[in-house]
Design a protein around this motif. Structure first.
Motif, PDB file in Angstrom:
ATOM      1  N   GLY A 133      -7.248  -7.586  10.858  1.00 17.08           N
ATOM      2  CA  GLY A 133      -6.048  -7.865  11.626  1.00 17.08           C
ATOM      3  C   GLY A 133      -4.874  -7.012  11.196  1.00 17.08           C
ATOM      4  N   VAL A 134      -3.725  -7.321  11.720  1.00 13.52           N
ATOM      5  CA  VAL A 134      -2.498  -6.590  11.428  1.00 13.52           C
ATOM      6  C   VAL A 134      -2.274  -6.516   9.919  1.00 13.52           C
ATOM      7  CG1 VAL A 134       0.014  -6.715  11.637  1.00 13.52           C
ATOM      8  CG2 VAL A 134      -1.430  -7.171  13.623  1.00 13.52           C
ATOM      9  N   GLY A 135      -1.984  -5.312   9.438  1.00 12.75           N
ATOM     10  CA  GLY A 135      -1.694  -5.102   8.027  1.00 12.75           C
ATOM     11  C   GLY A 135      -2.916  -4.915   7.146  1.00 12.75           C
ATOM     12  N   SER A 136      -4.100  -5.008   7.716  1.00 14.94           N
ATOM     13  CA  SER A 136      -5.303  -4.846   6.900  1.00 14.94           C
ATOM     14  C   SER A 136      -5.700  -3.374   6.827  1.00 14.94           C
ATOM     15  CB  SER A 136      -6.450  -5.668   7.475  1.00 14.94           C
ATOM     16  OG  SER A 136      -6.838  -5.146   8.719  1.00 14.94           O
ATOM     17  N   ILE A 137      -6.544  -3.077   5.866  1.00 16.68           N
ATOM     18  CA  ILE A 137      -7.066  -1.728   5.715  1.00 16.68           C
ATOM     19  C   ILE A 137      -8.448  -1.692   6.354  1.00 16.68           C
ATOM     20  CG2 ILE A 137      -7.779   0.059   4.098  1.00 16.68           C
ATOM     21  CD1 ILE A 137      -5.599  -0.974   2.205  1.00 16.68           C
ATOM     22  N   TYR A 138      -8.602  -0.830   7.355  1.00  9.87           N
ATOM     23  CA  TYR A 138      -9.849  -0.710   8.091  1.00  9.87           C
ATOM     24  C   TYR A 138     -10.628   0.494   7.573  1.00  9.87           C
ATOM     25  CZ  TYR A 138     -13.096  -0.373  11.977  1.00  9.87           C
ATOM     26  OH  TYR A 138     -14.240  -0.329  12.726  1.00  9.87           O
ATOM     27  N   PRO A 139     -11.809   0.271   6.995  1.00 12.39           N
ATOM     28  CA  PRO A 139     -12.607   1.403   6.516  1.00 12.39           C
ATOM     29  C   PRO A 139     -13.396   2.028   7.662  1.00 12.39           C
ATOM     30  CG  PRO A 139     -13.725  -0.643   6.006  1.00 12.39           C
ATOM     31  CD  PRO A 139     -12.430  -1.014   6.690  1.00 12.39           C
ATOM     32  N   ALA A 140     -13.336   3.336   7.777  1.00 12.65           N
ATOM     33  CA  ALA A 140     -14.066   4.045   8.832  1.00 12.65           C
ATOM     34  C   ALA A 140     -14.697   5.286   8.226  1.00 12.65           C
ATOM     35  CB  ALA A 140     -13.128   4.424   9.962  1.00 12.65           C
ATOM     36  N   ALA A 141     -15.997   5.234   8.013  1.00 14.73           N
ATOM     37  CA  ALA A 141     -16.743   6.328   7.382  1.00 14.73           C
ATOM     38  C   ALA A 141     -16.089   6.653   6.039  1.00 14.73           C
ATOM     39  CB  ALA A 141     -16.814   7.520   8.309  1.00 14.73           C
ATOM     40  N   ALA A 142     -15.661   7.890   5.823  1.00 15.54           N
ATOM     41  CA  ALA A 142     -15.063   8.279   4.547  1.00 15.54           C
ATOM     42  C   ALA A 142     -13.540   8.225   4.604  1.00 15.54           C
ATOM     43  CB  ALA A 142     -15.515   9.680   4.172  1.00 15.54           C
ATOM     44  N   GLU A 143     -12.990   7.515   5.574  1.00 17.17           N
ATOM     45  CA  GLU A 143     -11.542   7.394   5.707  1.00 17.17           C
ATOM     46  C   GLU A 143     -11.169   5.926   5.770  1.00 17.17           C
ATOM     47  OE1 GLU A 143     -10.772   9.595   9.267  1.00 17.17           O
ATOM     48  OE2 GLU A 143     -10.805  11.496   8.215  1.00 17.17           O
ATOM     49  N   SER A 144      -9.882   5.637   5.674  1.00 20.04           N
ATOM     50  CA  SER A 144      -9.423   4.269   5.863  1.00 20.04           C
ATOM     51  C   SER A 144      -8.058   4.301   6.538  1.00 20.04           C
ATOM     52  CB  SER A 144      -9.379   3.510   4.542  1.00 20.04           C
ATOM     53  OG  SER A 144      -8.521   4.128   3.622  1.00 20.04           O
ATOM     54  N   TYR A 145      -7.766   3.237   7.274  1.00 18.70           N
ATOM     55  CA  TYR A 145      -6.554   3.162   8.076  1.00 18.70           C
ATOM     56  C   TYR A 145      -5.907   1.798   7.925  1.00 18.70           C
ATOM     57  CZ  TYR A 145      -8.446   7.303  10.292  1.00 18.70           C
ATOM     58  OH  TYR A 145      -8.944   8.553  10.514  1.00 18.70           O
ATOM     59  N   LEU A 146      -4.593   1.757   8.079  1.00 18.22           N
ATOM     60  CA  LEU A 146      -3.827   0.520   8.067  1.00 18.22           C
ATOM     61  C   LEU A 146      -3.552   0.141   9.515  1.00 18.22           C
ATOM     62  CD1 LEU A 146      -2.288  -1.435   6.095  1.00 18.22           C
ATOM     63  CD2 LEU A 146      -0.276  -0.069   6.596  1.00 18.22           C
ATOM     64  N   VAL A 147      -3.907  -1.086   9.898  1.00 17.94           N
ATOM     65  CA  VAL A 147      -3.707  -1.544  11.270  1.00 17.94           C
ATOM     66  C   VAL A 147      -2.225  -1.880  11.458  1.00 17.94           C
ATOM     67  CG1 VAL A 147      -4.348  -3.268  13.004  1.00 17.94           C
ATOM     68  CG2 VAL A 147      -6.063  -2.444  11.371  1.00 17.94           C
ATOM     69  N   CYS A 148      -1.599  -1.227  12.442  1.00 15.23           N
ATOM     70  CA  CYS A 148      -0.158  -1.407  12.696  1.00 15.23           C
ATOM     71  C   CYS A 148       0.145  -2.801  13.241  1.00 15.23           C
ATOM     72  CB  CYS A 148       0.333  -0.370  13.700  1.00 15.23           C
ATOM     73  SG  CYS A 148       0.309   1.306  13.058  1.00 15.23           S
ATOM     74  N   GLY A 149       1.402  -3.198  13.134  1.00 16.78           N
ATOM     75  CA  GLY A 149       1.859  -4.488  13.640  1.00 16.78           C
ATOM     76  C   GLY A 149       1.806  -4.548  15.155  1.00 16.78           C
ATOM     77  N   ILE A 150       1.800  -5.762  15.690  1.00 13.55           N
ATOM     78  CA  ILE A 150       1.656  -5.927  17.141  1.00 13.55           C
ATOM     79  C   ILE A 150       2.833  -5.353  17.921  1.00 13.55           C
ATOM     80  CG2 ILE A 150       0.078  -7.868  16.983  1.00 13.55           C
ATOM     81  CD1 ILE A 150       2.462  -9.708  17.558  1.00 13.55           C
ATOM     82  N   ASP A 151       3.958  -5.114  17.252  1.00 14.25           N
ATOM     83  CA  ASP A 151       5.085  -4.488  17.943  1.00 14.25           C
ATOM     84  C   ASP A 151       4.762  -3.042  18.325  1.00 14.25           C
ATOM     85  OD1 ASP A 151       5.083  -4.115  15.118  1.00 14.25           O
ATOM     86  OD2 ASP A 151       7.129  -3.351  15.193  1.00 14.25           O
TER      87      ASP A 151
END
Length: 141
Positions: free
Chosen positions: A20-38
């Motif tokens: 969900g919002v604010g979590s770190i999403y792992p994708a293959a050899a990268e990772s991303y922070l899920v932005c807020g709903i705004d």
């Protein structure tokens, strides 16, 4: 920092729980922070009718995350920005160590790995671990 669109897929149930919002999403050899709903495209987020819960929480409406393949998807930011190379053991910001297209180390061409150390404050702000400050703290940097 501009957000990007992650090409990896997450199920709707994951976007309201694990990733969900604010979590770190792992994708293959990268990772991303899920932005807020705004930052989400509201047109692609269908309303969820829950009038009693909405009244209890003092909100007007709940919305579900966009379905895969519809619109722009969920905005994310590359996080952490610090990566390391398992072969040459270089550590630094992604854009300094690697090729942005391939995600490989400029020195040895091995795939870079995101740093798994991050720092958070009691108010919930998150940042890359301050490696330089921590390593050189005796010098007063």
């Amino acid at each position: 920092m501009p957000s990007s669109r992650l090409q990896a897929k997450a199920r709707t149930s994951q976007l309201v729980s694990t990733y969900g919002v604010g979590s770190i999403y792992p994708a293959a050899a990268e990772s991303y922070l899920v932005c807020g709903i705004d930052e989400w495209d509201e047109k692609n987020c269908a309303p969820v009718p829950e009038p009693r819960l909405a009244a209890a929480l003092g909100v007007e409406v709940f919305r579900q995350p966009p379905a895969s393949g519809r619109g722009r998807g969920i905005p994310v930011l590359r996080f952490p920005e610090w990566y390391y190379c398992p072969k040459c053991r270089a550590l630094g910001p992604y854009w300094k160590l690697g090729d942005k297209k391939s995600g490989r180390c400029r020195e040895c061409a091995l795939e870079l790995v995101p740093s798994r150390f991050v720092a958070c404050c009691p108010a919930g702000h998150i940042q890359d671990f301050p490696y330089f400050r921590w390593l050189h703290r005796a010098q007063g940097v």
